[in-house]
Design a protein around this motif. Structure first.
Motif, PDB file in Angstrom:
ATOM      1  N   VAL A 144       4.308  -7.435   3.332  1.00  0.00           N
ATOM      2  CA  VAL A 144       3.106  -8.230   3.062  1.00  0.00           C
ATOM      3  C   VAL A 144       2.218  -8.221   4.289  1.00  0.00           C
ATOM      4  CG1 VAL A 144       2.205 -10.478   2.398  1.00  0.00           C
ATOM      5  CG2 VAL A 144       4.383  -9.670   1.440  1.00  0.00           C
ATOM      6  N   ILE A 145       0.962  -7.828   4.088  1.00  0.00           N
ATOM      7  CA  ILE A 145      -0.031  -7.790   5.164  1.00  0.00           C
ATOM      8  C   ILE A 145      -1.046  -8.885   4.877  1.00  0.00           C
ATOM      9  CG2 ILE A 145      -1.665  -6.371   6.438  1.00  0.00           C
ATOM     10  CD1 ILE A 145       0.627  -4.644   3.998  1.00  0.00           C
ATOM     11  N   ARG A 146      -1.324  -9.722   5.876  1.00  0.00           N
ATOM     12  CA  ARG A 146      -2.242 -10.843   5.700  1.00  0.00           C
ATOM     13  C   ARG A 146      -3.298 -10.818   6.790  1.00  0.00           C
ATOM     14  NH1 ARG A 146       0.388 -15.601   6.820  1.00  0.00           N
ATOM     15  NH2 ARG A 146      -0.848 -16.846   5.363  1.00  0.00           N
ATOM     16  N   SER A 147      -4.538 -11.180   6.411  1.00  0.00           N
ATOM     17  CA  SER A 147      -5.624 -11.265   7.386  1.00  0.00           C
ATOM     18  C   SER A 147      -6.801 -12.001   6.762  1.00  0.00           C
ATOM     19  CB  SER A 147      -6.069  -9.863   7.826  1.00  0.00           C
ATOM     20  OG  SER A 147      -7.135  -9.953   8.771  1.00  0.00           O
ATOM     21  N   ARG A 148      -7.604 -12.615   7.612  1.00  0.00           N
ATOM     22  CA  ARG A 148      -8.861 -13.188   7.142  1.00  0.00           C
ATOM     23  C   ARG A 148      -9.995 -12.158   7.166  1.00  0.00           C
ATOM     24  NH1 ARG A 148      -6.301 -17.679   9.333  1.00  0.00           N
ATOM     25  NH2 ARG A 148      -6.362 -19.477   7.924  1.00  0.00           N
ATOM     26  N   ASN A 149      -9.736 -11.021   7.763  1.00  0.00           N
ATOM     27  CA  ASN A 149     -10.716  -9.943   7.874  1.00  0.00           C
ATOM     28  C   ASN A 149     -10.347  -8.867   6.860  1.00  0.00           C
ATOM     29  OD1 ASN A 149     -11.882  -7.404   8.708  1.00  0.00           O
ATOM     30  ND2 ASN A 149     -12.435  -8.382  10.653  1.00  0.00           N
ATOM     31  N   GLU A 150     -11.181  -8.682   5.840  1.00  0.00           N
ATOM     32  CA  GLU A 150     -10.842  -7.755   4.757  1.00  0.00           C
ATOM     33  C   GLU A 150     -10.716  -6.318   5.243  1.00  0.00           C
ATOM     34  OE1 GLU A 150     -12.149  -6.685   0.161  1.00  0.00           O
ATOM     35  OE2 GLU A 150     -13.471  -7.906   1.423  1.00  0.00           O
ATOM     36  N   ALA A 151     -11.611  -5.897   6.146  1.00  0.00           N
ATOM     37  CA  ALA A 151     -11.558  -4.524   6.652  1.00  0.00           C
ATOM     38  C   ALA A 151     -10.268  -4.288   7.438  1.00  0.00           C
ATOM     39  CB  ALA A 151     -12.774  -4.238   7.525  1.00  0.00           C
ATOM     40  N   ALA A 152      -9.888  -5.269   8.270  1.00  0.00           N
ATOM     41  CA  ALA A 152      -8.649  -5.140   9.032  1.00  0.00           C
ATOM     42  C   ALA A 152      -7.451  -5.102   8.099  1.00  0.00           C
ATOM     43  CB  ALA A 152      -8.520  -6.302  10.017  1.00  0.00           C
ATOM     44  N   LEU A 153      -7.489  -5.911   7.054  1.00  0.00           N
ATOM     45  CA  LEU A 153      -6.403  -5.933   6.079  1.00  0.00           C
ATOM     46  C   LEU A 153      -6.244  -4.572   5.409  1.00  0.00           C
ATOM     47  CD1 LEU A 153      -4.362  -7.565   4.313  1.00  0.00           C
ATOM     48  CD2 LEU A 153      -6.279  -7.981   2.752  1.00  0.00           C
ATOM     49  N   LYS A 154      -7.350  -3.994   4.955  1.00  0.00           N
ATOM     50  CA  LYS A 154      -7.297  -2.710   4.259  1.00  0.00           C
ATOM     51  C   LYS A 154      -6.773  -1.603   5.188  1.00  0.00           C
ATOM     52  CE  LYS A 154      -9.096  -4.090   0.324  1.00  0.00           C
ATOM     53  NZ  LYS A 154      -8.272  -4.108  -0.923  1.00  0.00           N
ATOM     54  N   ALA A 155      -7.221  -1.619   6.422  1.00  0.00           N
ATOM     55  CA  ALA A 155      -6.792  -0.581   7.365  1.00  0.00           C
ATOM     56  C   ALA A 155      -5.299  -0.680   7.646  1.00  0.00           C
ATOM     57  CB  ALA A 155      -7.586  -0.692   8.666  1.00  0.00           C
ATOM     58  N   ALA A 156      -4.808  -1.900   7.869  1.00  0.00           N
ATOM     59  CA  ALA A 156      -3.380  -2.068   8.143  1.00  0.00           C
ATOM     60  C   ALA A 156      -2.547  -1.722   6.918  1.00  0.00           C
ATOM     61  CB  ALA A 156      -3.107  -3.500   8.592  1.00  0.00           C
ATOM     62  N   ALA A 157      -3.001  -2.129   5.731  1.00  0.00           N
ATOM     63  CA  ALA A 157      -2.260  -1.824   4.509  1.00  0.00           C
ATOM     64  C   ALA A 157      -2.177  -0.319   4.283  1.00  0.00           C
ATOM     65  CB  ALA A 157      -2.917  -2.507   3.321  1.00  0.00           C
ATOM     66  N   ALA A 158      -3.257   0.394   4.605  1.00  0.00           N
ATOM     67  CA  ALA A 158      -3.245   1.849   4.458  1.00  0.00           C
ATOM     68  C   ALA A 158      -2.229   2.477   5.400  1.00  0.00           C
ATOM     69  CB  ALA A 158      -4.647   2.405   4.716  1.00  0.00           C
ATOM     70  N   ASP A 159      -2.156   1.955   6.623  1.00  0.00           N
ATOM     71  CA  ASP A 159      -1.186   2.477   7.581  1.00  0.00           C
ATOM     72  C   ASP A 159       0.256   2.202   7.135  1.00  0.00           C
ATOM     73  OD1 ASP A 159      -3.224   3.448   9.117  1.00  0.00           O
ATOM     74  OD2 ASP A 159      -2.984   2.012  10.765  1.00  0.00           O
ATOM     75  N   VAL A 160       0.473   1.025   6.568  1.00  0.00           N
ATOM     76  CA  VAL A 160       1.809   0.697   6.072  1.00  0.00           C
ATOM     77  C   VAL A 160       2.185   1.613   4.920  1.00  0.00           C
ATOM     78  CG1 VAL A 160       3.207  -1.053   4.904  1.00  0.00           C
ATOM     79  CG2 VAL A 160       1.760  -1.718   6.835  1.00  0.00           C
ATOM     80  N   ALA A 161       1.265   1.817   3.990  1.00  0.00           N
ATOM     81  CA  ALA A 161       1.541   2.699   2.858  1.00  0.00           C
ATOM     82  C   ALA A 161       1.838   4.118   3.334  1.00  0.00           C
ATOM     83  CB  ALA A 161       0.351   2.689   1.892  1.00  0.00           C
ATOM     84  N   GLU A 162       1.105   4.578   4.338  1.00  0.00           N
ATOM     85  CA  GLU A 162       1.343   5.922   4.892  1.00  0.00           C
ATOM     86  C   GLU A 162       2.723   6.006   5.538  1.00  0.00           C
ATOM     87  OE1 GLU A 162      -0.607   9.040   8.151  1.00  0.00           O
ATOM     88  OE2 GLU A 162      -1.610   7.135   7.693  1.00  0.00           O
ATOM     89  N   ALA A 163       3.102   4.947   6.258  1.00  0.00           N
ATOM     90  CA  ALA A 163       4.417   4.929   6.896  1.00  0.00           C
ATOM     91  C   ALA A 163       5.531   4.981   5.865  1.00  0.00           C
ATOM     92  CB  ALA A 163       4.541   3.700   7.779  1.00  0.00           C
ATOM     93  N   VAL A 164       5.366   4.219   4.802  1.00  0.00           N
ATOM     94  CA  VAL A 164       6.376   4.229   3.737  1.00  0.00           C
ATOM     95  C   VAL A 164       6.507   5.623   3.132  1.00  0.00           C
ATOM     96  CG1 VAL A 164       6.921   3.374   1.427  1.00  0.00           C
ATOM     97  CG2 VAL A 164       6.131   1.773   3.188  1.00  0.00           C
ATOM     98  N   ALA A 165       5.364   6.237   2.861  1.00  0.00           N
ATOM     99  CA  ALA A 165       5.383   7.581   2.271  1.00  0.00           C
ATOM    100  C   ALA A 165       6.041   8.596   3.208  1.00  0.00           C
ATOM    101  CB  ALA A 165       3.960   7.999   1.910  1.00  0.00           C
ATOM    102  N   ASP A 166       5.733   8.476   4.505  1.00  0.00           N
ATOM    103  CA  ASP A 166       6.324   9.401   5.486  1.00  0.00           C
ATOM    104  C   ASP A 166       7.841   9.292   5.506  1.00  0.00           C
ATOM    105  OD1 ASP A 166       3.857  10.351   6.208  1.00  0.00           O
ATOM    106  OD2 ASP A 166       3.715   9.185   8.078  1.00  0.00           O
ATOM    107  N   ILE A 167       8.331   8.066   5.528  1.00  0.00           N
ATOM    108  CA  ILE A 167       9.775   7.854   5.639  1.00  0.00           C
ATOM    109  C   ILE A 167      10.495   8.304   4.377  1.00  0.00           C
ATOM    110  CG2 ILE A 167      11.560   6.078   5.866  1.00  0.00           C
ATOM    111  CD1 ILE A 167       9.548   4.536   7.633  1.00  0.00           C
ATOM    112  N   LEU A 168       9.878   8.086   3.230  1.00  0.00           N
ATOM    113  CA  LEU A 168      10.492   8.490   1.980  1.00  0.00           C
ATOM    114  C   LEU A 168      10.388   9.993   1.744  1.00  0.00           C
ATOM    115  CD1 LEU A 168       9.402   5.565  -0.364  1.00  0.00           C
ATOM    116  CD2 LEU A 168      11.661   5.976   0.601  1.00  0.00           C
ATOM    117  N   GLY A 169       9.522  10.638   2.551  1.00  0.00           N
ATOM    118  CA  GLY A 169       9.416  12.105   2.483  1.00  0.00           C
ATOM    119  C   GLY A 169       8.603  12.567   1.307  1.00  0.00           C
TER     120      GLY A 169
END
Length: 247
Positions: free
Chosen positions: A222-247
């Protein structure tokens, strides 16, 4: 402030009062509701305490919390029985008298049939001097607000009605936004990547919440922020990390 948007973060504490909660006889149903309700308003619930029906402990907790947070909300201990001591404890915390309040008396005299407004029920009309009443649309016995402390009933339906009554009077901050990324893996596999992503996105809060089913571990991030742009950027990085690890 009344129903205003605050520039700074608005914080709150919730104080649950009652021996029956600590003994396990009554299962609290108010904490989760209050947390969700305040979050939806843009108020950060920062602390929850549970204290027994003890005048000193209630007063000490109220004084500690009201000095630390924008608002304090309490539940429990404003009924008609001898062990409902919240009102007198709050009065002691603020150093003011506790008296039968003419406004509360009028409400309850109208609510009860003639001769039914007994001395026990009159206890529910005792309000600390200088407090405002909180409307109770369910059973009429009011809660009250003194300073930044809002004193409400413990019965969930009544407490929830009182929250609805006071919501328009509360100052609110920017609402905390959130996104969730599902990871089909134990949290240990992604822990290092999440730590690095958190460091790279200081305007966000990232939490991982594992679960297990039939011996298989998965994680909700779960990613939380009051800044929508910061939230979207962090969520994208998390999704990328998950995809990388799962191969």
């Amino acid at each position: 402030m009344t129903g205003e948007k605050a520039d700074d973060v608005v914080t709150a504490a919730f104080l649950v009062i009652g021996d029956e909660i600590l003994s396990g006889r009554t299962k609290d149903k108010n904490i989760g509701f209050v947390a969700d309700y305040l979050t939806s308003l843009g108020i950060d619930l920062r602390e929850v305490r549970v204290v027994p029906d003890d005048r000193t402990e209630i007063a000490d907790a109220v004084n500690a919390l009201r000095a630390r947070y924008t608002y304090v909300f309490t539940s429990g201990g404003i009924g008609p029985t001898h062990d409902d001591i919240t009102a007198e404890s709050i009065a002691a915390a603020f150093g003011v008298p506790l008296n039968l309040d003419p406004r509360a008396v009028a409400l309850l005299e109208t609510h009860y049939a003639p001769g039914q407004f007994t001395p026990a029920r009159q206890r529910m009309a005792r309000i600390p001097e200088g407090a405002d009443l909180i409307e109770n649309k369910v059973s009429k016995a009011p809660g009250f607000r003194i300073g930044n402390v809002h004193v409400m009933a413990g019965v969930p339906a009544i407490m929830q009605a009182m929250m609805d009554a006071i919501a328009p009077t509360l100052a609110t901050g920017r609402i905390m936004l959130s996104e969730t990324v599902a990871a089909d893996m134990p949290e240990s596999r992604i822990a290092d990547r999440l730590s690095a992503i958190q460091d790279a996105h200081p305007e966000t809060l990232i939490g991982s919440y594992p679960s297990a089913s039939e011996g298989k571990f998965t994680t909700q991030i779960v990613i939380r922020s009051r800044n929508e742009a910061a939230l979207k950027a962090a969520a994208a990085d998390v999704a990328e990390a998950v995809a990388d690890i799962l191969g």
